[in-house]
Design a protein around this motif. Structure first.
Motif, short mmCIF file in Angstrom:
data_model
loop_
_atom_site.label_atom_id
_atom_site.label_comp_id
_atom_site.label_asym_id
_atom_site.label_seq_id
_atom_site.Cartn_x
_atom_site.Cartn_y
_atom_site.Cartn_z
N SER A 14 0.83 -1.21 0.00
CA SER A 14 0.00 0.00 0.00
C SER A 14 0.87 1.26 0.00
O SER A 14 0.62 2.20 -0.75
CB SER A 14 -0.90 0.03 1.24
N LEU A 15 1.88 1.24 0.91
CA LEU A 15 2.76 2.40 1.00
C LEU A 15 3.49 2.65 -0.31
O LEU A 15 3.59 3.79 -0.79
CB LEU A 15 3.78 2.22 2.14
N ARG A 16 3.99 1.54 -0.90
CA ARG A 16 4.76 1.69 -2.14
C ARG A 16 3.87 2.21 -3.27
O ARG A 16 4.24 3.14 -3.99
CB ARG A 16 5.37 0.34 -2.52
N VAL A 17 2.69 1.60 -3.41
CA VAL A 17 1.77 2.02 -4.48
C VAL A 17 1.43 3.50 -4.34
O VAL A 17 1.48 4.28 -5.29
CB VAL A 17 0.49 1.15 -4.45
N GLY A 23 4.21 10.48 -6.18
CA GLY A 23 5.47 11.01 -6.70
C GLY A 23 5.44 11.15 -8.22
O GLY A 23 5.88 12.16 -8.77
N ALA A 24 4.88 10.14 -8.90
CA ALA A 24 4.88 10.18 -10.36
C ALA A 24 3.90 11.24 -10.88
O ALA A 24 4.15 11.88 -11.89
CB ALA A 24 4.51 8.81 -10.91
N THR A 103 -6.29 10.20 -7.71
CA THR A 103 -5.94 11.24 -6.73
C THR A 103 -5.37 12.50 -7.38
O THR A 103 -5.06 13.47 -6.70
CB THR A 103 -4.92 10.71 -5.71
N PHE A 104 -5.24 12.48 -8.71
CA PHE A 104 -4.68 13.64 -9.43
C PHE A 104 -5.43 14.95 -9.12
O PHE A 104 -4.79 15.97 -8.86
CB PHE A 104 -4.69 13.34 -10.93
N PHE A 157 -1.95 11.19 -1.14
CA PHE A 157 -1.38 9.98 -0.56
C PHE A 157 -2.41 9.27 0.30
O PHE A 157 -2.62 8.05 0.20
CB PHE A 157 -0.14 10.35 0.26
N ALA A 158 -3.09 10.05 1.13
CA ALA A 158 -4.10 9.47 2.02
C ALA A 158 -5.25 8.86 1.21
O ALA A 158 -5.69 7.73 1.49
CB ALA A 158 -4.64 10.54 2.96
#
Lengths: 229, 366
Positions: A14-17, A23-24, A103-104, A157-158
């Motif tokens: 989850s954190l990585r995704v 970031g991207a 989330t964009f 992120f959230a």
């Protein structure tokens, strides 16, 4: 609280995704926000609408559209796979892509507000001191918009940590690859006698959210202090 | 530094219900004031010179370099005009320390000032204790000084100041004014100083351009214009008075200082300025009394023989009188009743009794 291997797998996935998703998308969000802030152009309502679409569409629809476009037999997906060797479906990168799109709008909105609140007079002052537009963007606009950029990234992120519909539709529910915390909770609830597991995973989600909110608050204070606010 | 410094401006610009039409040249170092009430077009002019506004029509030349010409469709961007701009609201970069603000233009200058020059500006403006601070931790007066230093260190060919004192209270103003005077006296930089305050202009400027409703109403040296009766009419009810350039002659044992000027000597309460130094004095028109005979017993220290050069009515009750005192012109404001009683006309010889001579205060420790 000790985590089972499956739980820590879901947590770190989850954190990585979410990190990769935020970031991207961030550079694109900054550029989009800069385009939309303090500017009028004929296509602005269209761009504005497209940016906000993920906010109003059901995530399942986003996931399905991604599948239609990027599936291995879909035109774009097949091309990516054969020429660049990139495959999004059934991969954690696909989960990150889906999260990034969902989330964009959060990022763009926060950054745009921050950009619009910067005093245009500062840019004029920098111009009379010899700074060109890129110089001003890097040394003035970005640092001054930092609280907004940070706020946007944290909200995104959230929101990304909680993404379910788009991920499960686009990249399915594969343990260790695409099974993030929400998908793991769903799977636990589907399994007979999985209520305890679902509760443990939910607690992990809650603790994660609390840590996130606290870190965000600390980061925000530091940034504001550095801006003298 | 280049030998000749000049700015030539001709511009025409329209706003809703208001237009600016002005042409002028500045060919001397020192401060030229752009003086006029709000809405007279002062900011339009300096923004056009800085390149922050593109006039509908005109031509602007800074030190022989064309930066704007509507006929040739030429418009040089603000960053390439080398015009330092001190904004009314100072516009310091809030995320940078005072030192980084000061060095912002310096880092981007084609011929950056030396470290010695930086140290000199820091000393000149008293910025040393502020260098590490963020702008949010500065007082209004400190911010103004940093903005001034930042513009100076960008190696400008011309300094534009847009009402740098207008947003400050009286105490903060008197904190910055002496620094501006030092700057005027120590650099050869031409400065265009926008102000609606006659007090600031008469303290700082060497030349002035008077703007009214977008047009130039008067133009000339401050010393001459301040004693010009037509200028007095433009001022309306604002306090009006002469500005005179003097030099310290000597400090007298009776606690007074003698200041010499082209029309004689003024005695003022002792000032802490060395002999021969230049001192600018102000004499309000209200503070000058006229007598037909030399008063023998009078408390005023300054009684000067003068000849009336011009008389102009001011409103219904007052008259402004221009006096020739040697080469220097003084102004007096008396009632029309006194004018009639003493039968004063151009050419009459009188004695000017100066009740008060104001000398600008200086920075205490220079």
């Amino acid at each position: 609280m000790l985590l089972t291997p499956a739980e820590s797998q879901a947590l770190f996935l989850s954190l990585r995704v979410s990190l990769v998703a935020v970031g991207a998308a961030l550079p694109f969000a900054v550029v989009t926000a800069a385009l939309l802030a303090n500017r009028r152009f004929p296509a602005k309502p269209v761009v504005d609408g497209l940016v906000h679409l993920p906010l109003v569409l059901p995530p399942v629809v986003i996931g399905y559209l991604l599948l239609l476009m990027l599936g291995t037999r879909a035109p774009v997906g097949a091309w990516l796979l054969h020429t660049l060797g990139i495959r999004f479906v059934f991969s954690w990168t696909g989960a990150a892509l889906a999260s990034a799109i969902i989330t964009f709008p959060f990022q763009v909105r926060a950054i745009r507000l921050a950009l619009e609140s910067i005093d245009a007079g500062l840019g004029e002052a920098a111009e009379t001191l010899g700074a060109g537009w890129f110089d001003r963007f890097v040394n003035l606009t970005l640092p001054l918009a930092l609280p907004g950029i940070l706020a946007g990234a944290i909200t995104a992120f959230a929101a990304s940590l909680g993404e379910f519909g788009a991920i499960i539709t686009f990249v399915s529910n594969i343990p260790g690859e695409t099974r993030t915390l929400p998908l793991a909770i769903y799977s636990a609830l589907q399994a007979p006698g999985g209520e305890d597991e679902a509760l443990r995973l939910s607690l992990i989600s809650i603790v994660l959210a609390l840590i996130g909110v606290t870190l965000a608050e600390i980061a925000d204070r530091r940034v504001r202090a550095s801006l003298g606010r | 530094m280049t030998a000749t410094m000049s700015v030539d401006v001709y511009l025409s610009h329209d706003f809703a219900g208001f237009s600016v039409d002005a042409a002028f040249s500045i060919d001397s170092p020192g401060i030229t004031a752009l003086f006029g009430p709000s809405g007279a077009g002062k900011s339009t002019i300096i923004n056009a010179i800085a390149g922050l506004l593109r006039p509908r029509e005109g031509r602007i030349v800074i030190n022989g370099r064309e930066v704007f010409d509507s006929a040739k469709n030429l418009f040089v961007s603000p960053r390439a005009r080398h015009a330092g701009y001190v904004f009314q609201d100072s516009r310091l970069f809030p995320h940078m320390s005072v030192e980084n603000n000061l060095r912002f233009g310096w880092r981007r200058a084609e011929q950056p000032a030396s470290e010695t020059d930086i140290a000199h500006v820091v000393e000149l403006l008293g910025l040393a204790p502020l260098l590490a601070r963020l702008p949010a931790r500065l007082s209004g007066g400190e911010r103004g000084r940093v903005a001034l230093g930042r513009a100076l260190l960008s190696s400008p060919e011309l300094l534009l100041l847009d009402e740098p004192l207008a947003a400050l209270d009286a105490a903060r103003k008197s904190e910055i004014l002496p620094y501006l005077e030092r700057l005027r006296d120590e650099t050869r930089l031409p400065m265009l100083y926008v102000s609606h305050s006659l007090e600031e202009v008469s303290r700082l400027a060497d030349n002035m351009i008077v703007l009214q409703s977008g047009r130039i109403a008067a133009q000339g040296s401050v010393f001459e214009l301040m004693s010009d009766l037509k200028f007095a009419l433009l001022l309306g009810s604002q306090p009006f008075g002469s500005v005179i350039d003097t030099r310290v002659k000597e400090h007298l044992p009776n606690g007074l200082t003698a200041l010499e000027f082209a029309g004689g000597i003024f005695l003022v309460v002792k000032i802490a300025r060395s002999a021969r130094s230049r001192v600018r004095v102000h004499i309000r028109a209200e503070d000058v009394m006229l007598a037909l005979e030399e008063p023998k017993a009078v408390s005023a220290n300054n009684v000067l023989p003068a000849r009336i050069a011009a008389v102009e009515a001011q409103g219904a009750a007052h008259a402004n009188i221009q006096l020739a005192c040697g080469e220097v012109r003084l102004v007096a404001r008396i009632t029309q009743a006194s004018l009639a009683r003493l039968d004063l006309k151009p050419g009459s010889d009188v004695f000017a009794i100066v009740k008060s001579v104001t000398v600008d205060p200086q920075i205490s420790a220079v």
